[in-house]
Design an enzyme around this catalytic site. Structure first.
Site, PDB file in Angstrom:
ATOM      1  N   HIS A 121       0.837  -1.214   0.000  1.00 42.82           N
ATOM      2  CA  HIS A 121       0.000   0.000   0.000  1.00 42.82           C
ATOM      3  C   HIS A 121       0.859   1.247   0.000  1.00 42.82           C
ATOM      4  O   HIS A 121       2.058   1.206   0.274  1.00 42.82           O
ATOM      5  CB  HIS A 121      -0.927   0.018   1.222  1.00 42.82           C
ATOM      6  CG  HIS A 121      -0.200   0.148   2.538  1.00 42.82           C
ATOM      7  ND1 HIS A 121       0.563  -0.858   3.072  1.00 42.82           N
ATOM      8  CD2 HIS A 121      -0.118   1.187   3.399  1.00 42.82           C
ATOM      9  CE1 HIS A 121       1.076  -0.457   4.221  1.00 42.82           C
ATOM     10  NE2 HIS A 121       0.700   0.785   4.444  1.00 42.82           N
ATOM     11  N   ASP A 123       0.482   4.859   2.064  1.00 42.15           N
ATOM     12  CA  ASP A 123      -0.281   5.223   3.254  1.00 42.15           C
ATOM     13  C   ASP A 123      -1.468   6.145   2.942  1.00 42.15           C
ATOM     14  O   ASP A 123      -1.308   7.190   2.296  1.00 42.15           O
ATOM     15  CB  ASP A 123       0.626   5.899   4.288  1.00 42.15           C
ATOM     16  CG  ASP A 123       1.544   4.883   4.951  1.00 42.15           C
ATOM     17  OD1 ASP A 123       1.123   3.735   5.149  1.00 42.15           O
ATOM     18  OD2 ASP A 123       2.699   5.244   5.251  1.00 42.15           O
ATOM     19  N   HIS A 270       4.758   0.153   0.247  1.00 40.66           N
ATOM     20  CA  HIS A 270       5.510  -0.649   1.211  1.00 40.66           C
ATOM     21  C   HIS A 270       4.634  -1.762   1.763  1.00 40.66           C
ATOM     22  O   HIS A 270       3.403  -1.718   1.655  1.00 40.66           O
ATOM     23  CB  HIS A 270       6.085   0.222   2.328  1.00 40.66           C
ATOM     24  CG  HIS A 270       5.057   0.943   3.127  1.00 40.66           C
ATOM     25  ND1 HIS A 270       4.376   2.041   2.658  1.00 40.66           N
ATOM     26  CD2 HIS A 270       4.558   0.714   4.378  1.00 40.66           C
ATOM     27  CE1 HIS A 270       3.534   2.468   3.566  1.00 40.66           C
ATOM     28  NE2 HIS A 270       3.611   1.674   4.624  1.00 40.66           N
ATOM     29  N   ARG A 285       4.778   6.153  14.370  1.00 44.20           N
ATOM     30  CA  ARG A 285       4.913   6.751  13.031  1.00 44.20           C
ATOM     31  C   ARG A 285       4.365   8.162  13.056  1.00 44.20           C
ATOM     32  O   ARG A 285       3.280   8.370  13.611  1.00 44.20           O
ATOM     33  CB  ARG A 285       4.134   5.901  12.031  1.00 44.20           C
ATOM     34  CG  ARG A 285       4.402   6.271  10.582  1.00 44.20           C
ATOM     35  CD  ARG A 285       3.584   5.417   9.639  1.00 44.20           C
ATOM     36  NE  ARG A 285       2.388   6.113   9.234  1.00 44.20           N
ATOM     37  CZ  ARG A 285       1.373   5.545   8.586  1.00 44.20           C
ATOM     38  NH1 ARG A 285       1.407   4.264   8.269  1.00 44.20           N
ATOM     39  NH2 ARG A 285       0.322   6.255   8.243  1.00 44.20           N
TER      40      ARG A 285
HETATM   41  C1  SIN Z   1       2.979   0.977   7.958  1.00 44.33           C
HETATM   42  O1  SIN Z   1       3.159   2.154   8.242  1.00 44.33           O
HETATM   43  O2  SIN Z   1       2.319   0.613   6.994  1.00 44.33           O
HETATM   44  C2  SIN Z   1       3.671  -0.060   8.817  1.00 44.33           C
HETATM   45  C3  SIN Z   1       5.026  -0.341   8.301  1.00 44.33           C
HETATM   46  C4  SIN Z   1       5.833  -1.187   9.232  1.00 44.33           C
HETATM   47  O3  SIN Z   1       5.382  -1.484  10.346  1.00 44.33           O
HETATM   48  O4  SIN Z   1       6.934  -1.559   8.849  1.00 44.33           O
END
Ligand code: SIN
Length: 294
Positions: A121, A123, A270, A285
């Site tokens: 995806h 974000d 990612h 995050r």
């Molecule tokens: C995310 O922000 O999608 C999670 C990525 C992660 O935990 O590595």
């Protein structure tokens, strides 16, 4: 005649190296020629000089995702680092930390029913102005695993055939957060909202900084191509997802405690690996707000 860009194994991508000029204030060590670089020589907890900021911006533009090791950030320092790059985005569904709505909790342990980001995806691409970038700080790592994979959507775009590029040019797609978010964070005590973001975006977007074109559909949020029949949308999207997941376009980051990853959602997808159950992986995050894709 066989298209020279297409062999038996699908699309080939010939990466054109960019600016190779040295940096003054940081060391930049590429993970692959196409995507990802580790940056050393900088403490993200301190105020950064204009020149350091310019060089971090440059490293992000050139590498799409950058990584920093051995960082020791309080929630306030993490937020302050994010604010260097713009307003912060508040996640429409995920839990946040204490009185910091801009600090999203990323946590999985033996009792978790899920982990964040398990599918490919970009974000919150369902937002009308999706986030420009995300800055993930992982403090606790499992003994093995918990890597994050990143893929260049510039490379994915470039590797499409000219006919497919022409077909997708000018096309838009609907991105919707409903399916992803409704009920997802109940286990963490988060009540559902009445509605979740939904937005129409170009399938091929132009990066506002680099001017490069990137494929902008993802399995996580894109629900359908607009202006074509449903079955055509379904099959073309599936082709594009499979195409975008070619390992040629990817790097894989192995976390250590106190590492930071900063990725550009405008040109990167990612996927986080939840291969470490029953161990714990935990961090925060911050997400930098972005512009309407064009
Ligand atoms: C995310 O922000 O999608 C999670 C990525 C992660 O935990 O590595």
């Amino acid at each position: 005649m066989m298209d020279p860009m297409r062999g038996n194994n699908g699309p080939r991508y010939k990466h054109k190296p960019g600016n190779e000029a040295p940096y003054d204030t940081i060391q930049v060590d590429k993970l692959t020629p196409i995507i990802g670089a580790e940056i050393a020589g900088i403490d993200l907890g301190r105020p950064l000089s204009n020149h350091q900021m310019e060089e971090v911006h440059r490293a992000l533009a050139e590498n799409l995702v950058v990584f920093f090791r051995d960082q020791h950030l309080s929630p306030e320092q993490h937020i302050a680092f994010g604010r260097n790059f713009g307003e912060l985005h508040i996640h429409p569904a995920a839990p946040s930390y204490q009185n910091h709505p801009e600090l999203m909790v990323i946590h999985a342990d033996k009792n978790s029913p899920r982990a964040n980001g398990e599918g490919w995806h970009s974000d919150v691409s369902c937002d009308p102005t999706p986030p420009m970038g995300s800055i993930l700080y992982i403090k606790t790592c499992p003994p093995k695993g918990g890597d994050t994979l990143f893929a260049s959507m510039y490379a994915a775009y470039e590797a499409l055939s000219d006919r497919m590029k022409a077909y997708l040019h000018g096309m838009t797609a609907m991105h919707d957060g409903e399916e992803n978010y409704r009920g997802t964070y109940k286990y963490a005590g988060v009540e559902d909202k009445a509605t979740y973001p939904r937005a129409e975006h170009p399938v091929i977007r132009t990066h506002p900084v680099t001017g490069q074109k990137a494929l902008y559909v993802n399995r996580g949020f894109t629900r359908r191509l607009l202006g074509v029949p449903r079955d055509e949308s379904y099959h073309i999207l599936n082709y594009l997802y499979t195409h975008a997941e070619n390992p040629l376009f990817q790097c894989r980051f192995r976390w250590q405690p106190n590492s930071v990853a900063f990725w550009d959602n405008r040109c990167v997808q990612h996927r986080a690996m939840w291969d470490y159950w029953p161990h714990t992986r935990s961090g925060f995050r911050v997400t930098v707000a972005g512009d309407r894709p064009y």
